[in-house]
Design an enzyme around this catalytic site. Structure first.
Site, PDB file in Angstrom:
ATOM      1  N   ARG A  70       2.699  -1.598  10.153  1.00 11.49           N
ATOM      2  CA  ARG A  70       2.409  -3.166  10.419  1.00 11.49           C
ATOM      3  C   ARG A  70       3.409  -3.353  11.410  1.00 11.49           C
ATOM      4  O   ARG A  70       4.681  -2.790  11.432  1.00 11.49           O
ATOM      5  CB  ARG A  70       2.630  -3.676   9.123  1.00 11.49           C
ATOM      6  CG  ARG A  70       1.352  -3.887   8.010  1.00 11.49           C
ATOM      7  CD  ARG A  70       1.621  -4.491   6.970  1.00 11.49           C
ATOM      8  NE  ARG A  70       2.465  -4.135   5.924  1.00 11.49           N
ATOM      9  CZ  ARG A  70       3.876  -4.323   5.847  1.00 11.49           C
ATOM     10  NH1 ARG A  70       4.376  -5.326   6.687  1.00 11.49           N
ATOM     11  NH2 ARG A  70       4.697  -3.775   5.209  1.00 11.49           N
ATOM     12  N   TYR A 198      -4.461   0.280  13.213  1.00 12.58           N
ATOM     13  CA  TYR A 198      -3.556   0.865  12.060  1.00 12.58           C
ATOM     14  C   TYR A 198      -3.921  -0.220  10.992  1.00 12.58           C
ATOM     15  O   TYR A 198      -4.028  -1.280  10.921  1.00 12.58           O
ATOM     16  CB  TYR A 198      -2.182   0.907  12.315  1.00 12.58           C
ATOM     17  CG  TYR A 198      -1.303   1.177  10.884  1.00 12.58           C
ATOM     18  CD1 TYR A 198      -1.557   2.303  10.251  1.00 12.58           C
ATOM     19  CD2 TYR A 198      -0.986  -0.179  10.222  1.00 12.58           C
ATOM     20  CE1 TYR A 198      -0.969   2.435   9.125  1.00 12.58           C
ATOM     21  CE2 TYR A 198      -0.338   0.090   9.082  1.00 12.58           C
ATOM     22  CZ  TYR A 198      -0.291   1.457   8.413  1.00 12.58           C
ATOM     23  OH  TYR A 198       0.177   1.371   7.044  1.00 12.58           O
ATOM     24  N   LYS A 207      -3.586  -7.200   3.559  1.00 10.96           N
ATOM     25  CA  LYS A 207      -2.282  -7.776   3.790  1.00 10.96           C
ATOM     26  C   LYS A 207      -2.591  -9.359   4.228  1.00 10.96           C
ATOM     27  O   LYS A 207      -2.330 -10.319   3.913  1.00 10.96           O
ATOM     28  CB  LYS A 207      -1.162  -7.395   4.561  1.00 10.96           C
ATOM     29  CG  LYS A 207      -0.697  -5.923   3.930  1.00 10.96           C
ATOM     30  CD  LYS A 207       0.032  -5.941   2.507  1.00 10.96           C
ATOM     31  CE  LYS A 207      -0.280  -4.915   2.122  1.00 10.96           C
ATOM     32  NZ  LYS A 207       0.934  -4.178   1.403  1.00 10.96           N
ATOM     33  N   HIS A 227       2.153  -9.569  -4.305  1.00 11.83           N
ATOM     34  CA  HIS A 227       2.454  -8.189  -3.546  1.00 11.83           C
ATOM     35  C   HIS A 227       2.792  -7.200  -5.006  1.00 11.83           C
ATOM     36  O   HIS A 227       3.622  -6.568  -5.051  1.00 11.83           O
ATOM     37  CB  HIS A 227       3.561  -8.007  -2.703  1.00 11.83           C
ATOM     38  CG  HIS A 227       3.402  -6.914  -1.737  1.00 11.83           C
ATOM     39  ND1 HIS A 227       4.585  -6.228  -1.028  1.00 11.83           N
ATOM     40  CD2 HIS A 227       2.504  -5.848  -1.557  1.00 11.83           C
ATOM     41  CE1 HIS A 227       4.154  -5.190  -0.708  1.00 11.83           C
ATOM     42  NE2 HIS A 227       2.997  -4.904  -0.878  1.00 11.83           N
ATOM     43  N   SER A 249       6.773  -2.613   0.253  1.00 12.01           N
ATOM     44  CA  SER A 249       5.929  -1.570   0.807  1.00 12.01           C
ATOM     45  C   SER A 249       6.588  -0.150   0.828  1.00 12.01           C
ATOM     46  O   SER A 249       7.812  -0.099   1.116  1.00 12.01           O
ATOM     47  CB  SER A 249       5.559  -1.788   2.375  1.00 12.01           C
ATOM     48  OG  SER A 249       4.645  -3.007   2.213  1.00 12.01           O
ATOM     49  N   CYS A 251       7.613   1.536  -1.757  1.00 12.98           N
ATOM     50  CA  CYS A 251       8.924   1.442  -2.721  1.00 12.98           C
ATOM     51  C   CYS A 251       8.332   2.244  -4.027  1.00 12.98           C
ATOM     52  O   CYS A 251       8.785   2.146  -5.082  1.00 12.98           O
ATOM     53  CB  CYS A 251       9.724   0.417  -3.052  1.00 12.98           C
ATOM     54  SG  CYS A 251      10.873  -0.116  -1.685  1.00 12.98           S
ATOM     55  N   ASP A 278      -1.336  -2.631  -5.110  1.00 15.15           N
ATOM     56  CA  ASP A 278      -0.657  -3.251  -4.281  1.00 15.15           C
ATOM     57  C   ASP A 278      -0.706  -4.583  -4.229  1.00 15.15           C
ATOM     58  O   ASP A 278       0.294  -5.297  -4.047  1.00 15.15           O
ATOM     59  CB  ASP A 278      -1.277  -2.752  -3.173  1.00 15.15           C
ATOM     60  CG  ASP A 278      -0.496  -3.099  -1.802  1.00 15.15           C
ATOM     61  OD1 ASP A 278       0.845  -2.925  -1.797  1.00 15.15           O
ATOM     62  OD2 ASP A 278      -0.973  -3.388  -0.750  1.00 15.15           O
ATOM     63  N   ARG A 377      -1.386   7.987   5.577  1.00 22.84           N
ATOM     64  CA  ARG A 377      -1.748   6.881   4.442  1.00 22.84           C
ATOM     65  C   ARG A 377      -3.210   8.056   4.000  1.00 22.84           C
ATOM     66  O   ARG A 377      -3.848   8.405   4.778  1.00 22.84           O
ATOM     67  CB  ARG A 377      -2.242   5.759   4.999  1.00 22.84           C
ATOM     68  CG  ARG A 377      -1.126   4.826   5.258  1.00 22.84           C
ATOM     69  CD  ARG A 377      -0.646   4.072   4.204  1.00 22.84           C
ATOM     70  NE  ARG A 377       0.774   3.560   4.260  1.00 22.84           N
ATOM     71  CZ  ARG A 377       1.298   2.343   3.476  1.00 22.84           C
ATOM     72  NH1 ARG A 377       0.645   2.300   2.389  1.00 22.84           N
ATOM     73  NH2 ARG A 377       2.543   2.121   3.690  1.00 22.84           N
TER      74      ARG A 377
END
Ligand code: SAT
Ligand code: MN
Length: 593
Positions: A70, A198, A207, A227, A249, A251, A278, A377
């Site tokens: 991002r 992406y 998001k 989130h 993000s 974590c 998420d 990912r």
């Protein structure tokens, strides 16, 4: 044509005229259509078909090296008034930004197909769900959206003639980082993303919609878009309690959402069920409690570090019908590999950039020598997950007992503590800080404030967002979930993690649930309630009580310094900061003294 909805037709004709596509295709959600698109993507080289026996239905895609995460500095909240985007967002006047983006996108679908993807965030028809339409010129986006959301004809039928839908327009253009923009127009229910391909920048349901636009909608409509992962914990009596947890993000949200309890707890009959990894949309239900759905239908998880031991369920989720992005290709087996998947790097591999990769040159401490990009990912269908909750498709959502905030902090924050009440919990959420990760472009490992892990995702003024949280608590009253803070990432002097994390986090979740049920004791401190070290079960764990106690303390001087930093950070929000935050800093300071 899939609809007679006048608002949809009008918007589509505007976009069509702008981008000038050669062809147009509505995504129906039918497998045959998706299969045609996969074939086309393979034919053009956009995707690589992987070993059908080992990884059935799986594909590999590589993005451009300049387009791997991002881009927060190119992400804008274009509210009509600048002050409504607030101090934590980039802002641009909507009319000016529409013009700039339209100029960039004009004519860029020439020779390309305009794909129209109707999608539902949340189970189709759920009162907690919302509908969007994404227009894109990327098959990769279509195929990812078809995993991450519910797409197709049924969505348009459910929408009918309503104007309550989010417009998402993506154009990959030349993937030029200088002209890359990810823009949200909250007052127009509109998202425009140009010059990226992406995930987080182009899967507009994620998001951009489910957090940035939805947080604004939630503020206006009295609900919450957060989130947060959602998981259910089943005890030996078969009772399931749900918690939602917010972390920045990369974590470990996916790991926590799919954790496998330690053996002694499994033997007793404990189980964990994944609802989401998420994003959580939460509303007050008919009984006055807070109910959550996962608006997504798949997992867009970080690949490196995912393995049988760290996250068995996530890995299992990726073994079929999955799209991998920016991982390494093992040429001998035509399968994928990433750092820490196992101890056997492939001998003949292509790295995420598309170059031959030499395992003998791989240096653990040099990220650039890695085979897979650190933010590579997998896009995996939720149905693949062995521990998927039976409530995953529930239209009413699951009742939430506890909300958990966390960050990645080598020092300071204890393993776990409980806020004294909802308002105290909102303050705890607002004070989340975390070390940055590879999920966003920029330096990694720098501690930054990330309130509620929403810093890059809040679609309006964060001061108003804090106030919205406080108001939700007033409405929930004594039915409000209890609020906690956890930190799995404390390090010793040698930089080793002190807490084992992963499945052992279940030990902390059990204390949290016991607190919710009034079954566990705690020590009251200036920052909240901490467990007595003997109240965290260490059965079968190679850890002594003193070590545990060392991460269950409140260091007075460090916390005083933290309050100074927080106080300064909160200055940003000016007169939109809830006044109670200042009072709370003062009282924590007093209690620490
Ligand atoms: O890159 S995404 O936004 O899709 C994932 C994340 O950062 O959490
Ligand atoms: Mn995320």
């Amino acid at each position: 044509m899939m609809t007679k909805n006048p608002t949809v037709l009008k918007w589509l004709s505007e976009i069509r005229e702008l981008v000038q596509p050669d062809k147009e295709m509505w995504i129906t959600g039918e497998e045959a259509q998706l299969e045609e698109l996969r074939k086309e993507a393979v034919a053009t080289g956009e995707m690589i078909k992987l070993n059908e026996e080992k990884l059935p239905g799986c594909y590999l895609h590589r993005t451009k090296p300049n387009d791997v995460a991002r881009v927060e500095d190119r992400t804008f909240i274009c509210s009509r008034k600048k002050e409504n985007a607030g101090p934590t967002n980039n802002w641009c006047d909507p009319q000016e930004m529409y013009k700039r983006l339209y100029d960039i996108a004009r004519g860029t679908y020439r020779g390309r197909t305009m794909y129209i993807i109707p999608f539902s965030m949340g189970p189709i028809g759920s009162p907690l769900a919302k509908i969007g339409i994404e227009v894109t010129d990327s098959i990769y986006v279509v195929l990812n959206m078809a995993i991450m959301t519910r797409v197709g004809t049924k969505v348009m039928e459910t929408l009918g003639d309503s104007n309550d839908w989010v417009r998402g327009f993506h154009a990959k253009c030349d993937v030029d980082p200088e002209k890359r923009y990810i823009c949200q127009f909250p007052e127009d229910n509109t998202i425009i993303s140009v010059n990226s391909a992406y995930g987080g920048n182009v899967l507009l349901g994620k998001k951009c919609f489910a957090l940035r636009i939805a947080s604004y909608q939630g503020w206006k409509e009295g609900w919450m878009a957060e989130h947060m992962l959602i998981l259910g914990i089943e005890n030996p009596k078969g009772e399931i309690k749900y918690v939602a947890a917010a972390f920045p993000s990369a974590c470990g949200k996916t790991n926590l959402a799919m954790l496998i309890p330690p053996k002694y707890l499994r033997d007793k009959g404990y189980k964990v069920w994944t609802v989401g990894d998420d994003i959580a949309w939460m509303r007050i239900g008919p009984d006055g409690r807070l109910y959550a759905i996962n608006p997504e239908n798949g997992f867009f998880g970080v690949a490196p570090g995912t393995n049988e031991h760290s996250n068995f369920n996530a890995l299992a989720s990726t073994r079929k019908n999955t799209i991998f992005t920016n991982v390494a290709l093992d040429l001998d087996t035509n399968t994928v590999w990433w750092e820490k998947l196992n101890e056997n790097p492939p001998k003949h591999a292509i790295d995420w950039r598309g170059n031959p990769w030499d395992p003998s040159k791989y240096d653990k401490n040099d990220k650039l020598s890695a085979a897979a990009h650190p933010n590579s990912r997998f896009t995996a269908p939720a149905v693949n997950c062995p521990c998927l909750s039976s409530e995953f498709n529930s239209t009413s959502g699951v009742p939430i007992s506890a909300l958990i905030f966390g960050g990645r902090r080598a020092k300071l924050a204890p393993l776990v503590y409980q806020a004294k009440d909802w308002a105290g919990g909102v303050f705890v959420g607002a004070s989340v800080s975390s070390e940055t990760t590879a999920a966003a472009a920029g330096a990694v490992g720098v501690v930054r404030h990330d309130p509620m892990a929403m810093l890059p995702f809040c679609g309006y003024h964060m001061g108003d967002y804090f106030t919205h949280w406080l108001e939700m608590g007033e409405k929930l009253g004594d039915k409000a979930p209890k609020i906690f803070h956890v930190n799995w990432f404390r390090q010793d002097e040698n930089g080793n993690f002190i807490w084992p994390g992963f499945g052992d986090n279940m030990r902390v979740l059990n204390w949290i649930l016991d607190r919710c049920e009034g079954k566990a004791d705690a020590v009251e401190t200036a920052i909240g309630y901490l467990p007595h070290p003997e109240d965290i079960d260490l059965t079968d764990l190679d850890m002594d009580r003193e070590t545990l106690a060392s991460i269950l303390t409140v260091d007075k001087d460090a916390w005083l310094a933290e309050m100074d930093g927080l106080s300064e950070y909160f200055d940003k929000f000016g007169d939109r900061l809830p006044p109670s935050f200042r009072e709370r800093i003062a009282s924590i300071r007093k209690d620490l003294q």
